[in-house]
Design a protein around this motif. Structure first.
Motif, PDB file in Angstrom:
ATOM      1  N   PRO A   1     -18.900   8.423  -7.877  1.00  0.00           N
ATOM      2  CA  PRO A   1     -18.147   9.469  -7.159  1.00  0.00           C
ATOM      3  C   PRO A   1     -18.993  10.705  -6.884  1.00  0.00           C
ATOM      4  O   PRO A   1     -19.878  11.062  -7.657  1.00  0.00           O
ATOM      5  N   GLY A   2     -18.722  11.357  -5.752  1.00  0.00           N
ATOM      6  CA  GLY A   2     -19.328  12.639  -5.436  1.00  0.00           C
ATOM      7  C   GLY A   2     -20.781  12.598  -5.025  1.00  0.00           C
ATOM      8  O   GLY A   2     -21.463  13.629  -5.078  1.00  0.00           O
ATOM      9  N   GLN A   3     -21.279  11.466  -4.587  1.00  0.00           N
ATOM     10  CA  GLN A   3     -22.688  11.352  -4.210  1.00  0.00           C
ATOM     11  C   GLN A   3     -22.916  11.877  -2.788  1.00  0.00           C
ATOM     12  O   GLN A   3     -22.058  11.758  -1.919  1.00  0.00           O
ATOM     13  N   PRO A   4     -24.084  12.480  -2.533  1.00  0.00           N
ATOM     14  CA  PRO A   4     -24.415  12.881  -1.154  1.00  0.00           C
ATOM     15  C   PRO A   4     -24.668  11.646  -0.305  1.00  0.00           C
ATOM     16  O   PRO A   4     -24.841  10.534  -0.821  1.00  0.00           O
ATOM     17  N   LEU A   5     -24.705  11.827   0.986  1.00  0.00           N
ATOM     18  CA  LEU A   5     -24.944  10.708   1.883  1.00  0.00           C
ATOM     19  C   LEU A   5     -26.340  10.138   1.661  1.00  0.00           C
ATOM     20  O   LEU A   5     -27.297  10.873   1.444  1.00  0.00           O
ATOM     21  N   HIS A   6     -26.429   8.820   1.734  1.00  0.00           N
ATOM     22  CA  HIS A   6     -27.703   8.127   1.579  1.00  0.00           C
ATOM     23  C   HIS A   6     -28.107   7.546   2.923  1.00  0.00           C
ATOM     24  O   HIS A   6     -27.282   7.012   3.655  1.00  0.00           O
TER      25      HIS A   6
ATOM     26  N   SER B   1       0.841  -1.201   0.000  1.00  0.00           N
ATOM     27  CA  SER B   1       0.000   0.000   0.000  1.00  0.00           C
ATOM     28  C   SER B   1       0.876   1.250   0.000  1.00  0.00           C
ATOM     29  O   SER B   1       1.869   1.334   0.716  1.00  0.00           O
ATOM     30  N   LYS B   2       0.465   2.232  -0.794  1.00  0.00           N
ATOM     31  CA  LYS B   2       1.181   3.506  -0.874  1.00  0.00           C
ATOM     32  C   LYS B   2       0.241   4.548  -1.446  1.00  0.00           C
ATOM     33  O   LYS B   2      -0.498   4.276  -2.402  1.00  0.00           O
ATOM     34  N   ALA B   3       0.255   5.747  -0.874  1.00  0.00           N
ATOM     35  CA  ALA B   3      -0.603   6.818  -1.379  1.00  0.00           C
ATOM     36  C   ALA B   3      -0.311   7.073  -2.857  1.00  0.00           C
ATOM     37  O   ALA B   3       0.857   7.210  -3.239  1.00  0.00           O
ATOM     38  N   PRO B   4      -1.325   7.123  -3.717  1.00  0.00           N
ATOM     39  CA  PRO B   4      -1.106   7.347  -5.151  1.00  0.00           C
ATOM     40  C   PRO B   4      -0.394   8.675  -5.419  1.00  0.00           C
ATOM     41  O   PRO B   4      -0.558   9.648  -4.684  1.00  0.00           O
ATOM     42  N   ASP B   5       0.370   8.708  -6.491  1.00  0.00           N
ATOM     43  CA  ASP B   5       1.105   9.912  -6.864  1.00  0.00           C
ATOM     44  C   ASP B   5       0.214  10.967  -7.510  1.00  0.00           C
ATOM     45  O   ASP B   5       0.690  12.057  -7.848  1.00  0.00           O
ATOM     46  N   SER B   6      -1.059  10.667  -7.687  1.00  0.00           N
ATOM     47  CA  SER B   6      -1.970  11.615  -8.330  1.00  0.00           C
ATOM     48  C   SER B   6      -2.254  12.835  -7.462  1.00  0.00           C
ATOM     49  O   SER B   6      -2.841  13.816  -7.930  1.00  0.00           O
TER      50      SER B   6
ATOM     51  N   TRP C   1     -15.062   4.791   0.781  1.00  0.00           N
ATOM     52  CA  TRP C   1     -13.891   5.422   0.176  1.00  0.00           C
ATOM     53  C   TRP C   1     -13.737   4.997  -1.280  1.00  0.00           C
ATOM     54  O   TRP C   1     -13.410   5.809  -2.155  1.00  0.00           O
ATOM     55  N   THR C   2     -13.983   3.727  -1.569  1.00  0.00           N
ATOM     56  CA  THR C   2     -13.757   3.198  -2.913  1.00  0.00           C
ATOM     57  C   THR C   2     -14.735   3.757  -3.940  1.00  0.00           C
ATOM     58  O   THR C   2     -14.482   3.666  -5.141  1.00  0.00           O
ATOM     59  N   ALA C   3     -15.842   4.345  -3.504  1.00  0.00           N
ATOM     60  CA  ALA C   3     -16.771   4.955  -4.453  1.00  0.00           C
ATOM     61  C   ALA C   3     -16.124   6.156  -5.132  1.00  0.00           C
ATOM     62  O   ALA C   3     -16.393   6.443  -6.303  1.00  0.00           O
ATOM     63  N   ASP C   4     -15.269   6.862  -4.406  1.00  0.00           N
ATOM     64  CA  ASP C   4     -14.596   8.043  -4.961  1.00  0.00           C
ATOM     65  C   ASP C   4     -13.205   7.738  -5.499  1.00  0.00           C
ATOM     66  O   ASP C   4     -12.769   8.345  -6.480  1.00  0.00           O
ATOM     67  N   TYR C   5     -12.501   6.805  -4.870  1.00  0.00           N
ATOM     68  CA  TYR C   5     -11.082   6.598  -5.208  1.00  0.00           C
ATOM     69  C   TYR C   5     -10.747   5.168  -5.586  1.00  0.00           C
ATOM     70  O   TYR C   5      -9.566   4.851  -5.809  1.00  0.00           O
TER      71      TYR C   5
ATOM     72  N   GLU D   1      -2.621  16.364   0.619  1.00  0.00           N
ATOM     73  CA  GLU D   1      -3.927  16.381  -0.041  1.00  0.00           C
ATOM     74  C   GLU D   1      -4.682  15.084   0.247  1.00  0.00           C
ATOM     75  O   GLU D   1      -5.896  15.110   0.510  1.00  0.00           O
ATOM     76  N   TRP D   2      -3.978  13.961   0.215  1.00  0.00           N
ATOM     77  CA  TRP D   2      -4.630  12.704   0.571  1.00  0.00           C
ATOM     78  C   TRP D   2      -5.095  12.736   2.017  1.00  0.00           C
ATOM     79  O   TRP D   2      -6.158  12.189   2.352  1.00  0.00           O
ATOM     80  N   GLY D   3      -4.317  13.371   2.869  1.00  0.00           N
ATOM     81  CA  GLY D   3      -4.740  13.502   4.262  1.00  0.00           C
ATOM     82  C   GLY D   3      -6.023  14.296   4.385  1.00  0.00           C
ATOM     83  O   GLY D   3      -6.910  13.951   5.173  1.00  0.00           O
ATOM     84  N   THR D   4      -6.139  15.353   3.610  1.00  0.00           N
ATOM     85  CA  THR D   4      -7.361  16.166   3.622  1.00  0.00           C
ATOM     86  C   THR D   4      -8.547  15.361   3.106  1.00  0.00           C
ATOM     87  O   THR D   4      -9.650  15.416   3.673  1.00  0.00           O
ATOM     88  N   ARG D   5      -8.331  14.612   2.045  1.00  0.00           N
ATOM     89  CA  ARG D   5      -9.403  13.793   1.491  1.00  0.00           C
ATOM     90  C   ARG D   5      -9.823  12.707   2.488  1.00  0.00           C
ATOM     91  O   ARG D   5     -11.013  12.411   2.635  1.00  0.00           O
ATOM     92  N   TRP D   6      -8.837  12.132   3.146  1.00  0.00           N
ATOM     93  CA  TRP D   6      -9.149  11.101   4.137  1.00  0.00           C
ATOM     94  C   TRP D   6      -9.967  11.691   5.282  1.00  0.00           C
ATOM     95  O   TRP D   6     -10.946  11.088   5.722  1.00  0.00           O
ATOM     96  N   GLN D   7      -9.578  12.873   5.757  1.00  0.00           N
ATOM     97  CA  GLN D   7     -10.300  13.499   6.867  1.00  0.00           C
ATOM     98  C   GLN D   7     -11.748  13.790   6.479  1.00  0.00           C
ATOM     99  O   GLN D   7     -12.667  13.588   7.276  1.00  0.00           O
ATOM    100  N   THR D   8     -11.948  14.227   5.246  1.00  0.00           N
ATOM    101  CA  THR D   8     -13.308  14.468   4.759  1.00  0.00           C
ATOM    102  C   THR D   8     -14.113  13.176   4.758  1.00  0.00           C
ATOM    103  O   THR D   8     -15.275  13.143   5.189  1.00  0.00           O
ATOM    104  N   ALA D   9     -13.491  12.090   4.278  1.00  0.00           N
ATOM    105  CA  ALA D   9     -14.180  10.798   4.232  1.00  0.00           C
ATOM    106  C   ALA D   9     -14.480  10.288   5.638  1.00  0.00           C
ATOM    107  O   ALA D   9     -15.554   9.723   5.891  1.00  0.00           O
ATOM    108  N   TRP D  10     -13.554  10.488   6.571  1.00  0.00           N
ATOM    109  CA  TRP D  10     -13.752  10.051   7.955  1.00  0.00           C
ATOM    110  C   TRP D  10     -14.908  10.815   8.602  1.00  0.00           C
ATOM    111  O   TRP D  10     -15.765  10.227   9.268  1.00  0.00           O
ATOM    112  N   ASP D  11     -14.949  12.120   8.380  1.00  0.00           N
ATOM    113  CA  ASP D  11     -16.031  12.934   8.944  1.00  0.00           C
ATOM    114  C   ASP D  11     -17.383  12.529   8.348  1.00  0.00           C
ATOM    115  O   ASP D  11     -18.398  12.469   9.053  1.00  0.00           O
TER     116      ASP D  11
END
Length: 227
Positions: A112-117, A57-62, A124-128, A67-77
């Motif tokens: 990707p990008g769907q509101p909460l249901h 496992s390794k954070a993608p270079d994209s 996480w895999t829905a977006d990434y 930035e991945w940390g920010t995305r992760w925090q958003t997903a966690w919240d």
């Protein structure tokens, strides 16, 4: 779980139903990603037990690691916000039409990008997708989290469980954390470590954690639906 034994000696209230999420896949996946990618995020998360092996496992270079940390925090919240708006009774898909509706809902939510249901937790895999995640390493760790707790642990703690249920709690979420952990994340939901639930004294203490109305973040919940 619900006990329907009509015998008068059964101390379990006939209308009390408790759901135990002892294997919350969306949260476990996020915990693995944080550990495997070594993300430095502002999340008060105890040490994991057992510790996952990262494998390849390794954070993608994209994107950058911050930035991945920010995305992760958003997903966690979002994952925790979902519990505030989730349906108290999950739908039962028994007819052909209800199965079709369920499949359509899953197709929508996995975009990707769907509101909460209300019925399906965010993934996480829905977006990434699975980019940067060693699926074999994750599956090995995830499978190691299979509950080793007696199925009657809630029944053994009825003197503490019943007051918690009477206060509105109906769901217990067990996380792979080391040591004592207990947090009432909503009126209905209590998050505990598996270690806490597996220890009678700690579990009794956890079931006494209360939920205060003033901590409900109603604007955040409305925003989750795009309102």
């Amino acid at each position: 779980m619900r006990f329907s034994n009509p015998l008068a000696r059964n101390p379990w209230p006939h209308d009390m139903a408790i759901t135990v999420e002892d294997h919350p896949f969306p949260l476990n996946l996020l915990l693995f990603i944080r550990q495997a990618w070594q993300l430095e995020v502002d999340a008060d998360i105890p040490k994991l037990l057992p510790q996952p092996a990262r494998g390849n496992s390794k954070a993608p270079d994209s994107a950058s690691l911050p930035e991945w940390g920010t995305r992760w925090q958003t997903a966690w919240d979002r994952a925790w916000t979902w519990y505030q708006i989730a349906d108290s009774c999950r739908p039962q898909y028994r007819t052909q039409e209800s199965m079709r509706q369920m499949q359509e809902t899953m197709r929508q939510v996995m975009q990707p990008g769907q509101p909460l249901h209300r019925s399906v937790p965010p993934l996480w895999t829905a977006d990434y997708e699975w980019d940067g995640i060693d699926q074999e390493a994750f599956n090995t760790w995830d499978q190691s989290l299979a509950p080793k707790i007696p199925t009657d642990v809630e029944r053994q703690n009825l003197p503490s469980l019943i007051p918690a249920w009477e206060s509105g709690m109906d769901t217990i979420i067990a996380l792979p954390y080391a040591g004592y952990f207990a947090q009432r994340i909503s009126r209905r939901h209590l998050a505990v470590s598996a270690a806490t639930r597996n220890n009678p004294e700690s579990y009794r203490q956890a079931l006494q954690v209360s939920w205060a109305d003033e901590v409900v973040r109603a604007p955040d919940v409305r925003a989750a639906f795009g309102l």
